[in-house]
Design an enzyme around this catalytic site. Structure first.
Site, PDB file in Angstrom:
ATOM      1  N   TYR A 194      24.982  37.133  30.928  1.00 34.29           N
ATOM      2  CA  TYR A 194      26.210  36.705  30.235  1.00 34.29           C
ATOM      3  C   TYR A 194      27.008  37.932  29.832  1.00 34.29           C
ATOM      4  O   TYR A 194      26.469  38.848  29.219  1.00 34.29           O
ATOM      5  CB  TYR A 194      25.876  35.873  28.990  1.00 34.29           C
ATOM      6  CG  TYR A 194      26.368  34.457  29.143  1.00 34.29           C
ATOM      7  CD1 TYR A 194      27.733  34.208  29.276  1.00 34.29           C
ATOM      8  CD2 TYR A 194      25.494  33.378  29.187  1.00 34.29           C
ATOM      9  CE1 TYR A 194      28.204  32.923  29.451  1.00 34.29           C
ATOM     10  CE2 TYR A 194      25.962  32.082  29.374  1.00 34.29           C
ATOM     11  CZ  TYR A 194      27.318  31.865  29.506  1.00 34.29           C
ATOM     12  OH  TYR A 194      27.792  30.593  29.688  1.00 34.29           O
ATOM     13  N   GLU A 221      30.598  37.778  28.596  1.00 35.96           N
ATOM     14  CA  GLU A 221      31.946  37.396  28.135  1.00 35.96           C
ATOM     15  C   GLU A 221      32.660  38.620  27.567  1.00 35.96           C
ATOM     16  O   GLU A 221      32.059  39.418  26.851  1.00 35.96           O
ATOM     17  CB  GLU A 221      31.840  36.293  27.079  1.00 35.96           C
ATOM     18  CG  GLU A 221      31.613  34.930  27.713  1.00 35.96           C
ATOM     19  CD  GLU A 221      31.554  33.810  26.687  1.00 35.96           C
ATOM     20  OE1 GLU A 221      31.643  34.089  25.483  1.00 35.96           O
ATOM     21  OE2 GLU A 221      31.410  32.655  27.105  1.00 35.96           O
ATOM     22  N   ASP A 226      51.339  35.363  45.491  1.00 30.76           N
ATOM     23  CA  ASP A 226      49.978  34.883  45.752  1.00 30.76           C
ATOM     24  C   ASP A 226      49.678  35.320  47.186  1.00 30.76           C
ATOM     25  O   ASP A 226      50.090  34.669  48.148  1.00 30.76           O
ATOM     26  CB  ASP A 226      49.927  33.358  45.612  1.00 30.76           C
ATOM     27  CG  ASP A 226      48.577  32.789  45.999  1.00 30.76           C
ATOM     28  OD1 ASP A 226      47.721  33.539  46.500  1.00 30.76           O
ATOM     29  OD2 ASP A 226      48.378  31.564  45.799  1.00 30.76           O
ATOM     30  N   THR A 277      42.859  35.600  46.482  1.00 33.30           N
ATOM     31  CA  THR A 277      41.444  35.309  46.673  1.00 33.30           C
ATOM     32  C   THR A 277      40.829  36.569  47.284  1.00 33.30           C
ATOM     33  O   THR A 277      41.534  37.416  47.839  1.00 33.30           O
ATOM     34  CB  THR A 277      41.222  34.127  47.633  1.00 33.30           C
ATOM     35  OG1 THR A 277      41.930  34.394  48.844  1.00 33.30           O
ATOM     36  CG2 THR A 277      41.693  32.813  47.045  1.00 33.30           C
ATOM     37  N   LYS A 328      39.223  35.833  51.970  1.00 34.35           N
ATOM     38  CA  LYS A 328      39.909  35.537  53.240  1.00 34.35           C
ATOM     39  C   LYS A 328      40.001  36.835  54.052  1.00 34.35           C
ATOM     40  O   LYS A 328      38.963  37.365  54.419  1.00 34.35           O
ATOM     41  CB  LYS A 328      41.265  34.905  52.956  1.00 34.35           C
ATOM     42  CG  LYS A 328      41.141  33.564  52.200  1.00 34.35           C
ATOM     43  CD  LYS A 328      42.453  32.858  52.059  1.00 34.35           C
ATOM     44  CE  LYS A 328      42.305  31.494  51.432  1.00 34.35           C
ATOM     45  NZ  LYS A 328      42.331  31.518  49.964  1.00 34.35           N
ATOM     46  N   ARG A 344      33.423  34.802  47.757  1.00 33.86           N
ATOM     47  CA  ARG A 344      34.324  33.752  47.286  1.00 33.86           C
ATOM     48  C   ARG A 344      34.728  34.051  45.843  1.00 33.86           C
ATOM     49  O   ARG A 344      33.857  34.216  44.977  1.00 33.86           O
ATOM     50  CB  ARG A 344      33.578  32.418  47.360  1.00 33.86           C
ATOM     51  CG  ARG A 344      34.388  31.177  47.247  1.00 33.86           C
ATOM     52  CD  ARG A 344      33.674  30.032  47.925  1.00 33.86           C
ATOM     53  NE  ARG A 344      33.716  30.250  49.358  1.00 33.86           N
ATOM     54  CZ  ARG A 344      34.774  29.995  50.124  1.00 33.86           C
ATOM     55  NH1 ARG A 344      35.859  29.465  49.609  1.00 33.86           N
ATOM     56  NH2 ARG A 344      34.757  30.237  51.412  1.00 33.86           N
TER      57      ARG A 344
HETATM   58  C1  LIG Z   1      47.741  30.947  48.950  1.00 32.28           C
HETATM   59  C2  LIG Z   1      46.486  30.426  48.314  1.00 32.28           C
HETATM   60  N1  LIG Z   1      46.379  30.486  46.978  1.00 32.28           N
HETATM   61  C3  LIG Z   1      45.289  30.024  46.344  1.00 32.28           C
HETATM   62  C4  LIG Z   1      44.235  29.475  47.040  1.00 32.28           C
HETATM   63  C5  LIG Z   1      43.095  28.880  46.299  1.00 32.28           C
HETATM   64  O1  LIG Z   1      41.917  29.566  46.405  1.00 32.28           O
HETATM   65  P1  LIG Z   1      40.525  28.861  46.033  1.00 32.28           P
HETATM   66  O2  LIG Z   1      40.201  27.937  47.158  1.00 32.28           O
HETATM   67  O3  LIG Z   1      39.599  30.027  45.908  1.00 32.28           O
HETATM   68  O4  LIG Z   1      40.715  28.145  44.733  1.00 32.28           O
HETATM   69  C6  LIG Z   1      44.301  29.411  48.434  1.00 32.28           C
HETATM   70  C7  LIG Z   1      43.176  28.831  49.194  1.00 32.28           C
HETATM   71  O5  LIG Z   1      43.212  28.419  50.283  1.00 32.28           O
HETATM   72  C8  LIG Z   1      45.469  29.879  49.095  1.00 32.28           C
HETATM   73  O6  LIG Z   1      45.621  29.791  50.416  1.00 32.28           O
END
Ligand SMILES: Cc1ncc(COP(=O)(O)O)c(C=O)c1O
Length: 430
Positions: free
Chosen positions: A52, A54, A198, A224, A227, A233
């Protein structure tokens, strides 16, 4: 690696074993997937899961975090270097949480966000009505141009001037062209909006300096880690230290932007961080800083270009007629096959992909008109242009003979042979 599970839990062992067989024998074309290194696997499967922690390095709510602080600090420093970022928070459990936390840091409930429309390539967390984003925030969207299949920045500007969002979101799940963060920032400046990117799908290209860097144009960047970045993950949030719009939106806050992001992650949204995953992020970021990662990303891009060209040669229609990145979005309308039919048929033939809406789709999300294909995973296992040509030919065979089971069976064997040439986790014997 999983010998203990075999002894203590044969049922789970069997499923894990079969999943490795599946990954080994089939062609993985899901654009959001990849194969992590054995080192990343080991860190993610380590005893750090027991702890843990936090809080943040040197400021924890629990004792015994001296070594956890080492791995989390390494992840932070490496993430900052990869993305030229002033601040990094490496604790988000997933991409969806990272986006939730970024919105939570910057906005009030019901504030307006301008993002990419879901049916034109945006993500669920970019305003879907069934997602927290669409319920908690007031989303408005931009899409792609009907003729070019590309984002039209004049149109984005027009919508931003009309809607006056507090945050503009650049990023996608199914779009095959590069983004111009400089142009997005100009628009954000005109309407006093934060600019958030994002970059989940193209983080690997940014890390390898094969895409425009999001900083200094963006205020906040989420991604993320699993990918194109080829980590475990999970997700991270990167940001500038200072709140550029503090005087307009957060006058009374004692925090800078970095502090707002950190508080939104913990204690705002999450409890104990997944320190085994954070260690695996550190390992993956270390790998991404090496020159070999640049070579890998260059090959991902070459493979995607070849996949696009080959498919177009077979008469497939691609949204935007090609690709700049790791993915191609195929509109199957002219082939008389739906996305769901194609996904199922290709799955049977040992080719894994996902059905996907295409811009201006007349069909629904459960059986849309397209499929999305990507090259990050196959490239990791060593597929080069000639292998991708074989994969494209196999896709064409299956889709042109969608009802022919014998062809699917034959293609499945061919794909298994091709996969054998590029073994996955050869060091793992099951
Ligand atoms: C552009 C984008 N943002 C956020 C996410 C979400 O990621 P997670 O599946 O880890 O929640 C994805 C997942 O495919 C994504 O393509």
């Amino acid at each position: 690696m999983i010998e203990q599970i075999k002894i203590t839990d044969p049922q789970v062992y069997e499923a894990i074993k079969k999943e490795l067989q599946r990954q080994r024998e089939t062609a993985e074309l899901i654009a959001s997937e990849n194969f992590v290194s054995p080192a990343v696997l080991q860190a993610a499967g380590s005893w750090l899961t027991n702890k843990y922690s936090e809080g943040y390095p040197d400021k924890r709510y629990y004792g015994g975090n001296e070594f956890i602080d080492v791995t989390e600090k390494l992840a932070i420093e490496r993430a900052k270097k990869l993305f030229d970022a002033e601040h990094a928070n490496v604790q988000p459990h997933a991409g969806s949480q990272a986006n939730m936390e970024a919105y939570f840091a910057l906005l009030e409930l019901k504030d307006k966000i301008l993002g990419m429309s879901l049916d034109h390539g945006g993500h669920l967390t970019h305003g879907s009505k069934v997602n927290f984003s669409g319920k908690f925030y007031n989303f408005t969207s931009y899409g792609v141009d009907k003729e070019t299949g590309r984002i039209d920045m004049d149109e984005v500007r027009k919508i931003a001037l009309r809607e006056k969002p507090k945050l503009i979101l650049a990023g996608y799940s199914a779009y095959s062209r590069n983004l111009d963060f400089r142009e997005f920032r100009k628009i954000a400046d005109e309407v006093n909006a934060y600019l958030m990117a994002d970059v989940a799908h193209f983080a690997g290209m940014i890390a390898a300096r094969k895409h425009m860097m999001p900083f200094p144009h963006c205020d906040v960047v989420t991604t993320t880690t699993h990918k194109t970045l080829r980590g475990p993950r999970g997700a991270i949030i990167l940001c500038q230290k200072e709140d550029r719009l503090k005087e307009i939106y957060h006058k009374d806050s004692k925090k800078n932007l970095a502090g707002m992001i950190d508080s939104a992650v913990f204690p705002g949204m999450q409890g104990g961080p997944l320190e085994h995953v954070i260690a695996a992020k550190a390992v993956a970021f270390g790998e991404a800083l090496k020159p070999e990662f640049k070579t890998y990303i260059e090959q991902v891009l070459k493979n995607a270009k070849v996949l696009a060209e080959e498919l177009m040669g077979y008469g497939f229609k691609l949204v935007s007629d090609g690709t700049d990145n790791h993915l191609v979005l195929v509109d199957l309308t002219n082939k008389g096959v739906t996305g769901k039919e194609a996904e199922t048929a290709l799955d049977k033939a040992g080719i894994t992909c996902n059905k996907n809406m295409v811009p201006f789709d007349t069909r629904g999300p459960f059986d849309p008109s397209g499929i999305r294909l990507g090259t990050p995973a196959l490239t990791t296992r060593g597929f080069k242009e000639s292998d991708i040509r074989e994969v494209a030919s196999a896709i064409n065979k299956v889709i042109s003979n969608i009802k022919d089971e014998a062809i699917k069976k034959m293609v499945r064997q061919d794909i298994a042979e091709l996969c054998k040439k590029h073994p996955l986790y050869p060091e793992v014997k099951l």
